[in-house]
Structures are given as structure tokens and as C-alpha cells.
Design an enzyme around this catalytic site. Structure first.
Site, short mmCIF file in Angstrom:
data_model
loop_
_atom_site.label_atom_id
_atom_site.label_comp_id
_atom_site.label_asym_id
_atom_site.label_seq_id
_atom_site.Cartn_x
_atom_site.Cartn_y
_atom_site.Cartn_z
N LYS A 50 -7.02 6.53 -2.33
CA LYS A 50 -6.54 5.15 -2.45
C LYS A 50 -5.72 4.79 -1.22
O LYS A 50 -4.78 5.50 -0.87
CB LYS A 50 -5.68 5.02 -3.71
CG LYS A 50 -5.19 3.60 -3.95
CD LYS A 50 -4.54 3.48 -5.31
CE LYS A 50 -3.08 3.84 -5.32
NZ LYS A 50 -2.21 2.93 -4.57
N ASP A 77 -6.35 -0.61 -2.44
CA ASP A 77 -5.40 -1.10 -3.45
C ASP A 77 -4.44 -2.10 -2.81
O ASP A 77 -3.30 -1.79 -2.50
CB ASP A 77 -4.63 0.11 -4.02
CG ASP A 77 -3.56 -0.28 -5.03
OD1 ASP A 77 -3.67 -1.36 -5.63
OD2 ASP A 77 -2.62 0.52 -5.22
N LYS A 79 -4.19 -5.28 -4.19
CA LYS A 79 -3.78 -6.18 -5.27
C LYS A 79 -3.76 -7.65 -4.82
O LYS A 79 -2.72 -8.31 -4.84
CB LYS A 79 -2.39 -5.78 -5.79
CG LYS A 79 -2.31 -4.35 -6.32
CD LYS A 79 -0.93 -4.06 -6.91
CE LYS A 79 -0.83 -2.66 -7.46
NZ LYS A 79 -0.75 -1.59 -6.44
N ASP A 82 -3.70 -14.75 -4.81
CA ASP A 82 -3.48 -15.96 -4.01
C ASP A 82 -4.36 -17.06 -4.60
O ASP A 82 -4.93 -16.87 -5.69
CB ASP A 82 -3.84 -15.67 -2.53
CG ASP A 82 -3.05 -16.51 -1.54
OD1 ASP A 82 -3.00 -17.75 -1.74
OD2 ASP A 82 -2.48 -15.96 -0.60
N THR A 141 2.72 -0.24 -13.87
CA THR A 141 3.21 0.91 -14.65
C THR A 141 4.68 1.22 -14.39
O THR A 141 5.25 2.08 -15.03
CB THR A 141 2.36 2.15 -14.34
OG1 THR A 141 2.11 2.18 -12.93
CG2 THR A 141 1.06 2.13 -15.08
N ARG A 225 2.58 10.90 -5.64
CA ARG A 225 3.65 11.85 -5.31
C ARG A 225 3.51 13.26 -5.88
O ARG A 225 3.82 14.22 -5.16
CB ARG A 225 5.01 11.22 -5.67
CG ARG A 225 5.38 10.11 -4.68
CD ARG A 225 6.44 9.19 -5.19
NE ARG A 225 5.94 8.34 -6.27
CZ ARG A 225 6.64 7.38 -6.86
NH1 ARG A 225 7.88 7.15 -6.47
NH2 ARG A 225 6.11 6.65 -7.82
O1 C5P Z 1 3.24 8.43 -6.62
P1 C5P Z 1 2.57 7.85 -7.83
O2 C5P Z 1 1.63 8.85 -8.50
O3 C5P Z 1 3.52 7.18 -8.77
O4 C5P Z 1 1.63 6.72 -7.22
C1 C5P Z 1 0.97 5.78 -8.03
C2 C5P Z 1 0.16 4.90 -7.16
O5 C5P Z 1 -0.51 3.97 -7.98
C3 C5P Z 1 0.96 4.10 -6.15
O6 C5P Z 1 0.15 4.03 -4.98
C4 C5P Z 1 1.10 2.72 -6.76
O7 C5P Z 1 1.10 1.69 -5.82
C5 C5P Z 1 -0.19 2.65 -7.58
N1 C5P Z 1 -0.16 1.74 -8.72
C6 C5P Z 1 0.75 1.83 -9.76
N2 C5P Z 1 0.69 0.96 -10.80
C7 C5P Z 1 -0.25 0.02 -10.82
C8 C5P Z 1 -1.18 -0.09 -9.79
C9 C5P Z 1 -1.10 0.80 -8.74
O8 C5P Z 1 1.58 2.72 -9.75
N3 C5P Z 1 -0.35 -0.79 -11.87
#
Ligand code: C5P
Length: 249
Positions: A50, A77, A79, A82, A141, A225
Site C-alpha cells: 500500500k 491509498d 482516499k 473532492d 479505524t 507498523r
Molecule cells: O501501522 P498501521 O498497521 O496502523 O497502518 C494502517 C494503515 O492503514 C495506515 O497506512 C493507514 O493510513 C491505513 N488506513 C487506516 N484506516 C483506514 C484506512 C486506511 O488505518 N480506514
């Protein structure tokens, strides 16, 4: 090798591949060099990468094209959110980059989503490009409490499906309700906020383990992460793939 153990070994390999295809690793890093070295470390233990706001803002579409050209599946990603025309035009550019998947905010409305799908399809057809999956972002989330946003997420997912989107990004907590309400069995649910058992939540408010997320109805999980900050990233990815595979048995 005895026929039986050969069958077991190939089943394991198939299961591993099926589970691996469900893992999307978020390349949330600041430079192309970081992204390239992580992608190399994770070669063979990830379904897709991603590229999100941080890396795209730093390195732009050249890196996306480089990864696509080297055969990687890329989830862009960004998002998009607009006016319908702007999102449709941006979607056309995402198609031209050859990404596997990209997303737009479902809260942008039905017209915005439908125009994006229409123009993306037209561009893909006219240029002989594989049409990417377009998915809608429902509820982030990092916000909300478990279970509290089911209704809103289901509503947004329904609007996204009606507008022609292929699926949604949603918390694992909403996955089952979205799955139950989707018309198409192929409606794709992509779930971030996934944490292996015992890991830290970081800033994600609604987290679930990989196995639980898949059992809840997610088709793909996005992990950042917990893999990026690991000393042995390939091993961390493989451990998550095994957790996913447990849900596929
Ligand atoms: O580090 P972590 O596992 O929390 O990363 C989650 C990834 O998913 C991040 O890149 C974040 O931008 C993305 N994301 C999210 N919630 C969403 C859409 C994308 O955490 N609804």
C-alpha cells in the site's frame, strides 16, 4: 516423499499463498529508498503493498510506476474526496499508473463514486489497462468505539456498492455486518487496524487480530507498523500470514 506428505506439503504451500494474497503491507515510510528496501525484504511474503499519503507526497507517481513495472500489486491509498469531476479525473490517473487497487471516500457521495467508476472504466477500456479495484473508505479505524459505527459503515458500504465500487475499507468490527448486507458475494472488504496477538495498538482505536479479521469477513488486511517496526520484517509478515491461514482452514 510419500504421496501423502507431498499432498500435505502442497496444501500448506497453497494455503500459504492464499493467506499471503490477503496481506497488504502499508509502506508508510518517507523515502523511495526505504520503500524499496522494505519491499525487497518482504519479497515473497506479502500479497500487495500500500502506498499512502506520506510516501506518495514524498515520492509521487514515479515510485508507483516503478513498483507496478516490477510486477508488484499496488494499493494506492490516497482516499480521494473532492467534487465528482476532480475525483473522476484523479481516478483516471490512478488507472493510468496501473495500480491494482485505489480508494475514494464513500462520504463523498453517490455521484462522486459513480463518476469515478465510469471514467476509470472508460480509461481502462480505451487504453487496454486492467481495471483496478475501486474501494470506498467508510469509517476510519482510528476513530470511534467498537461496534458503535456498524450502521453507518453498512450504509456507506451499501451506497458504495450501488455506485459501482468493488468494495470498501472498513474496520474488522464492521466487516461481518457489511458482508451480510452486501448484494455481491465478491464485494471486497479491506481491513486496516489489524494487530497480531500481543502487539501494541499504536493510534488505532478499533483493532483485531489477523485471524479474527479474516473470520469476520475481511478479504484483505492492511498491516503497517507491526511489520515495519519489526527487527525481522519478513518473519513478522510470515507470522501474520500464518495467523491468516488459521482462519482459512
Ligand atoms: O501501522 P498501521 O498497521 O496502523 O497502518 C494502517 C494503515 O492503514 C495506515 O497506512 C493507514 O493510513 C491505513 N488506513 C487506516 N484506516 C483506514 C484506512 C486506511 O488505518 N480506514
Amino acid at each position: 516423499m510419500a504421496a501423502e506428505s507431498m499432498a500435505a506439503a502442497s496444501l500448506t504451500e497453497n494455503m500459504f499463498d492464499a493467506a499471503m494474497g490477503k496481506l497488504i503491507v502499508a509502506l508508510d515510510v518517507p523515502t523511495a529508498a526505504d520503500a524499496r528496501s522494505i519491499a525487497k525484504e518482504l519479497d515473497g511474503s506479502v500479497g500487495a503493498f500500500k502506498i499512502g499519503l506520506q510516501l506518495f507526497t514524498a515520492e509521487g507517481p514515479d515510485l508507483v510506476r516503478e513498483f507496478v513495472d516490477s510486477g508488484k500489486k499496488i494499493f494506492l491509498d490516497l482516499k480521494f474526496h473532492d467534487i465528482p469531476n476532480t475525483v473522476a479525473m484523479a481516478s483516471v490517473e490512478a488507472v493510468k499508473m496501473g495500480v491494482w487497487m485505489f480508494n475514494i471516500h464513500a462520504s463523498g457521495g453517490s455521484e462522486m463514486m459513480a463518476r469515478a467508476v465510469r471514467d476509470a472504466k472508460e480509461c481502462a477500456e480505451n487504453n487496454g489497462i486492467q481495471m483496478p479495484l475501486i474501494i470506498g473508505v467508510t469509517v476510519l479505524t482510528s476513530s470511534g468505539t467498537p461496534g458503535a459505527s456498524d450502521e453507518r459503515a453498512v450504509e456507506m458500504a451499501r451506497a458504495a456498492e450501488q455506485a459501482g465500487l468493488n468494495g470498501v475499507v472498513a474496520s474488522a468490527y464492521e466487516a461481518a455486518a457489511i458482508r451480510a448486507n452486501a448484494k455481491s458475494p465478491g464485494f471486497v472488504i479491506v481491513t486496516p487496524g489489524v494487530r497480531p496477538a500481543g502487539a501494541t495498538n499504536d493510534d488505532q482505536a478499533r483493532v483485531m487480530t489477523p485471524e479474527a479479521a479474516i473470520r469476520a469477513g475481511a478479504d484483505h488486511i492492511v498491516v503497517g507498523r507491526p511489520i515495519l517496526n519489526s527487527k525481522n520484517r519478513a518473519a513478522a509478515a510470515r507470522a501474520i500470514i500464518e495467523e491468516i491461514a488459521a482462519a482459512l482452514k
